[in-house]
Scaffold this motif. Sequence first.
Motif, PDB file in Angstrom:
ATOM      1  N   LEU A   3       0.855  -1.186   0.000  1.00 41.51           N
ATOM      2  CA  LEU A   3       0.000   0.000   0.000  1.00 41.51           C
ATOM      3  C   LEU A   3       0.888   1.233   0.000  1.00 41.51           C
ATOM      4  N   GLU A   4       0.524   2.250  -0.788  1.00 46.06           N
ATOM      5  CA  GLU A   4       1.311   3.482  -0.789  1.00 46.06           C
ATOM      6  C   GLU A   4       0.807   4.412   0.302  1.00 46.06           C
ATOM      7  N   PHE A   5       1.745   4.911   1.112  1.00 40.32           N
ATOM      8  CA  PHE A   5       1.423   5.798   2.226  1.00 40.32           C
ATOM      9  C   PHE A   5       2.418   6.950   2.219  1.00 40.32           C
ATOM     10  N   LYS A   6       1.947   8.164   1.951  1.00 33.73           N
ATOM     11  CA  LYS A   6       2.816   9.349   1.890  1.00 33.73           C
ATOM     12  C   LYS A   6       4.042   9.112   0.999  1.00 33.73           C
ATOM     13  N   ASN A   7       3.776   8.528  -0.159  1.00 37.03           N
ATOM     14  CA  ASN A   7       4.816   8.218  -1.151  1.00 37.03           C
ATOM     15  C   ASN A   7       5.802   7.133  -0.705  1.00 37.03           C
ATOM     16  N   ALA A   8       5.471   6.432   0.346  1.00 36.56           N
ATOM     17  CA  ALA A   8       6.288   5.293   0.782  1.00 36.56           C
ATOM     18  C   ALA A   8       5.468   4.023   0.628  1.00 36.56           C
ATOM     19  N   GLU A   9       6.134   2.931   0.306  1.00 35.58           N
ATOM     20  CA  GLU A   9       5.444   1.642   0.168  1.00 35.58           C
ATOM     21  C   GLU A   9       5.423   0.917   1.512  1.00 35.58           C
ATOM     22  N   ILE A  10       4.216   0.469   1.886  1.00 35.23           N
ATOM     23  CA  ILE A  10       4.035  -0.288   3.123  1.00 35.23           C
ATOM     24  C   ILE A  10       3.633  -1.704   2.757  1.00 35.23           C
ATOM     25  N   PHE A  11       4.410  -2.669   3.221  1.00 33.23           N
ATOM     26  CA  PHE A  11       4.109  -4.074   2.941  1.00 33.23           C
ATOM     27  C   PHE A  11       3.219  -4.651   4.040  1.00 33.23           C
ATOM     28  N   TYR A  12       2.223  -5.453   3.637  1.00 33.95           N
ATOM     29  CA  TYR A  12       1.358  -6.097   4.622  1.00 33.95           C
ATOM     30  C   TYR A  12       0.874  -7.443   4.097  1.00 33.95           C
ATOM     31  N   THR A  13       0.390  -8.291   4.994  1.00 35.76           N
ATOM     32  CA  THR A  13      -0.246  -9.555   4.594  1.00 35.76           C
ATOM     33  C   THR A  13      -1.642  -9.591   5.184  1.00 35.76           C
ATOM     34  N   ASP A  14      -2.515 -10.369   4.586  1.00 38.96           N
ATOM     35  CA  ASP A  14      -3.921 -10.443   4.991  1.00 38.96           C
ATOM     36  C   ASP A  14      -4.398 -11.873   4.760  1.00 38.96           C
ATOM     37  N   GLN A  15      -4.634 -12.604   5.855  1.00 36.54           N
ATOM     38  CA  GLN A  15      -5.013 -14.013   5.734  1.00 36.54           C
ATOM     39  C   GLN A  15      -6.196 -14.352   6.631  1.00 36.54           C
ATOM     40  N   GLY A  16      -7.049 -15.258   6.154  1.00 39.75           N
ATOM     41  CA  GLY A  16      -8.153 -15.760   6.959  1.00 39.75           C
ATOM     42  C   GLY A  16      -9.392 -14.888   6.931  1.00 39.75           C
ATOM     43  N   LYS A  17     -10.432 -15.369   7.626  1.00 36.79           N
ATOM     44  CA  LYS A  17     -11.706 -14.650   7.718  1.00 36.79           C
ATOM     45  C   LYS A  17     -12.185 -14.648   9.164  1.00 36.79           C
ATOM     46  N   GLY A  18     -12.919 -13.610   9.508  1.00 40.08           N
ATOM     47  CA  GLY A  18     -13.455 -13.509  10.863  1.00 40.08           C
ATOM     48  C   GLY A  18     -13.024 -12.229  11.531  1.00 40.08           C
ATOM     49  N   THR A  19     -12.908 -12.264  12.853  1.00 42.17           N
ATOM     50  CA  THR A  19     -12.474 -11.098  13.622  1.00 42.17           C
ATOM     51  C   THR A  19     -11.090 -10.663  13.165  1.00 42.17           C
ATOM     52  N   ALA A  20     -10.920  -9.376  12.931  1.00 42.72           N
ATOM     53  CA  ALA A  20      -9.632  -8.869  12.447  1.00 42.72           C
ATOM     54  C   ALA A  20      -8.624  -8.750  13.589  1.00 42.72           C
ATOM     55  N   ILE A  21      -7.457  -9.315  13.370  1.00 45.49           N
ATOM     56  CA  ILE A  21      -6.350  -9.233  14.324  1.00 45.49           C
ATOM     57  C   ILE A  21      -5.173  -8.586  13.603  1.00 45.49           C
ATOM     58  N   VAL A  22      -4.598  -7.545  14.212  1.00 54.28           N
ATOM     59  CA  VAL A  22      -3.435  -6.877  13.627  1.00 54.28           C
ATOM     60  C   VAL A  22      -2.216  -7.213  14.477  1.00 54.28           C
ATOM     61  N   LEU A  23      -1.230  -7.857  13.852  1.00 53.24           N
ATOM     62  CA  LEU A  23       0.006  -8.221  14.534  1.00 53.24           C
ATOM     63  C   LEU A  23       1.079  -7.195  14.169  1.00 53.24           C
ATOM     64  N   ILE A  24       1.640  -6.545  15.185  1.00 55.43           N
ATOM     65  CA  ILE A  24       2.600  -5.458  14.953  1.00 55.43           C
ATOM     66  C   ILE A  24       3.951  -5.850  15.550  1.00 55.43           C
ATOM     67  N   HIS A  25       4.945  -5.994  14.693  1.00 53.92           N
ATOM     68  CA  HIS A  25       6.260  -6.465  15.117  1.00 53.92           C
ATOM     69  C   HIS A  25       7.033  -5.412  15.908  1.00 53.92           C
ATOM     70  N   GLY A  26       8.166  -5.817  16.454  1.00 49.49           N
ATOM     71  CA  GLY A  26       9.009  -4.927  17.227  1.00 49.49           C
ATOM     72  C   GLY A  26      10.144  -4.325  16.425  1.00 49.49           C
ATOM     73  N   PHE A  27      10.996  -3.600  17.104  1.00 51.30           N
ATOM     74  CA  PHE A  27      12.157  -2.944  16.509  1.00 51.30           C
ATOM     75  C   PHE A  27      13.118  -3.990  15.948  1.00 51.30           C
ATOM     76  N   LEU A  28      13.606  -3.762  14.726  1.00 47.26           N
ATOM     77  CA  LEU A  28      14.515  -4.672  14.005  1.00 47.26           C
ATOM     78  C   LEU A  28      13.869  -6.001  13.662  1.00 47.26           C
ATOM     79  N   GLU A  29      12.542  -6.030  13.680  1.00 48.98           N
ATOM     80  CA  GLU A  29      11.795  -7.220  13.277  1.00 48.98           C
ATOM     81  C   GLU A  29      10.956  -6.869  12.049  1.00 48.98           C
TER      82      GLU A  29
END
Length: 259
Positions: A3-29
């Motif tokens: 997804l493009e965000f403020k002229n930067a590309e943001i990579f994401y994955t989207d799997q499964g169906k149901g309640t949405a869960i967002v997993l946010i990694h840590g520093f250097l991950e």
Amino acid sequence: MVLEFKNAEIFYTDQGKGTAIVLIHGFLENTTMWQNIVPELSKRNRVITIDLLGHGKSDCLGYMHSTELFSETIEAVLKHLRIRKSILIGHSLGGYVALAFAEKNPNKVKGLCLMNSTTEEDDDERKTLRLRANKMIQDNFTNMIRMSFANLFGEKSRTVFKDEMKLALNEALQTPIQGYIAGQEGMRIRPNRNHVLVNNDFKKLIIIGKKDPVLDFETSLKEAENTDSEVVVFPDGHMSHIENKDELTNVLKEFVKKL
């Protein structure tokens, strides 16, 4: 996916169906840290993972990635996917980002899990260490990453999880210097967000490593008590997704099931 965000590309994955869960990694991950957890959670839920700015396959945006800016990328991805409400699970830096998101969008949060993370801001000593690291990293990148990464694990874990550590370290070494500096700066200036957990009634969980070298155990217990958060204690260090992989997966499944 990208997804493009403020002229930067943001990579994401989207799997499964149901309640949405967002997993946010840590520093250097990056999103790969969740590779053992996504298959389990996505059996009954929709699981989104996102590479934060300056990490994994996402671009950098200057030399200051504040927690607010990081959270805006989460917001942009969820808006793009038309997800109105979600459960946020953040590891370390990811927890700071989840809190920033919840502060701005409390009505979009069903639950929030701080995994080896805290609502507290850096103390003066930690702020000084971050400034010093940003000066040193430009000349000693590989050695600095290796040293700081090893210090995230409990002493026993460094032997038991040697192979897993090596894989995670290789991912950390892919982080660009700009991403490192921008992330450290953002963490250094982040505010205390204790009020986000205190003032909201969404479900809260704090996962603590008893031997976490980054976060004081007793302080973390007190934080969970003061914010009326459910608490789970693992016996090891800061990297629960490696040191306590199976137990963590079960805890997260139970947390999500309650929502």
